[in-house]
Design a protein around this motif. Structure first.
Motif, PDB file in Angstrom:
ATOM      1  N   LEU A  10       0.830  -1.196   0.000  1.00 46.52           N
ATOM      2  CA  LEU A  10       0.000   0.000   0.000  1.00 46.52           C
ATOM      3  C   LEU A  10       0.871   1.255   0.000  1.00 46.52           C
ATOM      4  CD1 LEU A  10      -2.713   1.422   0.155  1.00 46.52           C
ATOM      5  CD2 LEU A  10      -2.665   1.135   2.643  1.00 46.52           C
ATOM      6  N   THR A  43       2.043   1.838  -3.455  1.00 50.20           N
ATOM      7  CA  THR A  43       0.963   2.352  -4.302  1.00 50.20           C
ATOM      8  C   THR A  43       0.753   3.843  -4.059  1.00 50.20           C
ATOM      9  OG1 THR A  43      -0.157   0.203  -4.295  1.00 50.20           O
ATOM     10  CG2 THR A  43      -1.480   2.135  -4.888  1.00 50.20           C
ATOM     11  N   LEU A  44       0.732   4.223  -2.790  1.00 45.31           N
ATOM     12  CA  LEU A  44       0.566   5.646  -2.472  1.00 45.31           C
ATOM     13  C   LEU A  44       1.747   6.461  -2.978  1.00 45.31           C
ATOM     14  CD1 LEU A  44      -0.814   5.454   1.197  1.00 45.31           C
ATOM     15  CD2 LEU A  44      -2.098   5.713  -0.929  1.00 45.31           C
ATOM     16  N   GLN A  47       1.548   7.890  -6.563  1.00 48.22           N
ATOM     17  CA  GLN A  47       0.530   8.873  -6.927  1.00 48.22           C
ATOM     18  C   GLN A  47       1.176  10.180  -7.366  1.00 48.22           C
ATOM     19  OE1 GLN A  47      -2.829   7.996  -6.975  1.00 48.22           O
ATOM     20  NE2 GLN A  47      -1.816   6.024  -6.608  1.00 48.22           N
ATOM     21  N   ARG A  64      -7.552  11.395  -3.470  1.00 51.24           N
ATOM     22  CA  ARG A  64      -7.148  10.137  -4.123  1.00 51.24           C
ATOM     23  C   ARG A  64      -6.727   9.098  -3.096  1.00 51.24           C
ATOM     24  NH1 ARG A  64      -4.637  13.623  -7.914  1.00 51.24           N
ATOM     25  NH2 ARG A  64      -2.625  13.305  -6.884  1.00 51.24           N
ATOM     26  N   VAL A  65      -5.987   9.530  -2.079  1.00 49.60           N
ATOM     27  CA  VAL A  65      -5.539   8.591  -1.045  1.00 49.60           C
ATOM     28  C   VAL A  65      -6.737   8.029  -0.291  1.00 49.60           C
ATOM     29  CG1 VAL A  65      -4.297   8.423   1.146  1.00 49.60           C
ATOM     30  CG2 VAL A  65      -3.254   9.617  -0.789  1.00 49.60           C
ATOM     31  N   ALA A  76      -9.630   7.470  -1.443  1.00 50.43           N
ATOM     32  CA  ALA A  76     -10.279   6.467  -2.291  1.00 50.43           C
ATOM     33  C   ALA A  76      -9.495   5.157  -2.301  1.00 50.43           C
ATOM     34  CB  ALA A  76     -10.422   7.011  -3.708  1.00 50.43           C
ATOM     35  N   LEU A  77      -8.166   5.242  -2.192  1.00 48.05           N
ATOM     36  CA  LEU A  77      -7.335   4.038  -2.203  1.00 48.05           C
ATOM     37  C   LEU A  77      -7.338   3.317  -0.862  1.00 48.05           C
ATOM     38  CD1 LEU A  77      -4.242   5.406  -4.180  1.00 48.05           C
ATOM     39  CD2 LEU A  77      -5.854   3.666  -4.969  1.00 48.05           C
ATOM     40  N   VAL A  78      -7.559   4.057   0.220  1.00 43.43           N
ATOM     41  CA  VAL A  78      -7.522   3.465   1.565  1.00 43.43           C
ATOM     42  C   VAL A  78      -8.851   3.738   2.248  1.00 43.43           C
ATOM     43  CG1 VAL A  78      -6.138   3.218   3.663  1.00 43.43           C
ATOM     44  CG2 VAL A  78      -5.077   4.121   1.577  1.00 43.43           C
ATOM     45  N   SER A 106      -8.347  10.621   5.570  1.00 52.78           N
ATOM     46  CA  SER A 106      -7.250  11.141   4.756  1.00 52.78           C
ATOM     47  C   SER A 106      -7.355  12.660   4.795  1.00 52.78           C
ATOM     48  CB  SER A 106      -7.361  10.624   3.317  1.00 52.78           C
ATOM     49  OG  SER A 106      -6.328  11.146   2.515  1.00 52.78           O
TER      50      SER A 106
END
Length: 414
Positions: A84, A87-88, A91, A240-241, A243-245, A250
């Protein structure tokens, strides 16, 4: 008469009285110079303060437990696997993603005890670009491993504890279950930031050592700190973060440090007020110049109208003179700003001697001791547009007055 000929005539009219034109240009250059330098210093200053706050806190974007913001206890944690974090880190705008454990701790030595805030970090993943306090090591050195048993103290905190490099310190925390737990570390370094808040109230510990004391898993922390190239991208990255986590909060630095955000907003508002005031003074000077110029040429305008020039073209000609003033003023402003801005951007002005050894705090963050200028492009564009609009606005009434000239009456004027 075509627009190009009208623009050419307006240009020639502008230089029929060179002294008056130069004085008017000077007012434009002065207003733009003050606005650009003031805004540039402010943009650079606040950018550095925000970045420093991010490095001491949870980054420009902070991923944390949903309840941590209201109740910041060590029992409210987040889990972030290495995949993770990678992935972050991919971005847009993101430069580094790290885990941190942040909270309150009680420190005890054989001499004394003191409460402080602590930041536990992984020295293998962080350096001076994410934790700027490492640049201010006064004695010793920072620990080099997340499993280390070292500790870094602020200089005033070390003095209060009677601690030196090599001193053993017992730190007491409250773990996830609410139980009081203890750890022991040896002081490896002492930092001297010059900021009273940091020097008196902060200590730094190895991440993995604190995780073991608190009973955290290897991928568990109170915060995941996301660092950016440009702090202005924080809202977009936070979205965006988030949405990913899913299932976590966030937050941007503005949300985690509202006091700093409010202070910056107030200071920027004050600077905008001053810039508007300068532009109004500039517009008043330009209005005076153009109005006097129009009044001196009423007979000439009457003749132009008598031979066929329309009132609309007279109005446009005076407005074109205003536009020429604005454009030439901006060009001269760029030339006048070139060296001072370059100096302030690359070297800056050291204010440490005037401030003294004790650095001023801004919402708990130390003020930079070297003032530099680095204006945001959108702010520079806004100043240029404001200068042009102020000059054109100042020319409206003189242009309207010229357009209403009566040929018979004006030709009689001597």
């Amino acid at each position: 008469m075509g627009p190009f000929m009208l623009a050419s005539m307006a240009w020639r009219n502008l230089w029929r009285n060179t002294r008056r034109t130069v004085i008017t240009l000077s007012s434009i250059v002065f207003a733009v110079f003050v606005a650009v330098m003031g805004t540039g210093v402010q943009d650079s200053n606040w950018e550095e303060i925000v970045n420093t706050a991010a490095r001491l806190g949870g980054g420009h974007v902070t991923v944390q437990h949903r309840e941590y913001q209201d109740k910041p206890t060590l029992s409210r944690t987040v889990r972030a696997a290495p995949e993770l974090l990678e992935t972050l880190g991919r971005q847009p705008h993101v430069t580094r993603v790290v885990r941190r454990v942040v909270g309150q701790v009680m420190l005890s030595t054989t001499s004394d005890s003191a409460g402080a805030g602590f930041v536990a970090y992984d020295p293998a993943r962080e350096d001076e670009t994410t934790l700027s306090v490492l640049k201010t090591l006064h004695q010793g050195q920072a620990f080099t491993s997340p499993d280390d048993k070292g500790m870094v103290l602020g200089v005033r905190l070390a003095q209060n504890l009677g601690a030196e490099v090599g001193t053993k310190v017992v730190y007491t925390l409250t773990d996830k279950q609410g139980e009081i737990v203890n750890g022991m570390a040896r002081v490896t370094g002492i930092v001297k930031t010059g900021s009273p808040g940091a020097d008196l109230g902060l200590c730094f510990l190895p991440l993995r050592a604190v995780q073991e004391v608190l009973g955290y898993a290897p991928d568990e922390s109170t915060q995941v700190a996301v660092f950016l190239h440009d702090q202005r991208a924080s809202p977009a990255v936070a979205e965006r973060v988030g949405a990913l986590v899913p299932g976590v909060a966030s937050l941007t630095w503005k949300e985690t440090q509202p006091d700093l955000d409010n202070l910056i907003a107030v200071k920027k508002g004050g600077m905008v007020f001053l810039e508007v005031l300068f532009m109004l003074l500039c517009a008043a000077g330009i209005f005076n110049t153009l109005f006097v110029s129009v009044m001196e040429r009423l007979r000439e305008f009457g003749i132009l109208v008598a031979i066929g020039m329309s009132s609309a073209r007279l109005f446009l000609m005076i407005m074109l003179e205003s536009l020429w003033l604005a454009l030439v003023g901006l060009v001269v402003s760029v030339l006048a700003l070139a060296y001072p801005y370059h100096f302030m951007n690359t070297v800056g002005v050291d204010i440490s001697q005037r401030v003294g050894a004790q650095q001023a705090d801004v919402a708990g963050v130390g003020m930079p001791m070297v003032l530099k200028a680095a204006i945001y492009p959108e702010n520079a564009a806004a100043i240029a547009v404001a200068a042009i609009l102020a000059t054109l606005t100042a020319g409206l009434y003189p242009a309207w007055r010229a357009g209403r000239v009566e040929p018979v009456e004006s030709i009689k004027l001597v």
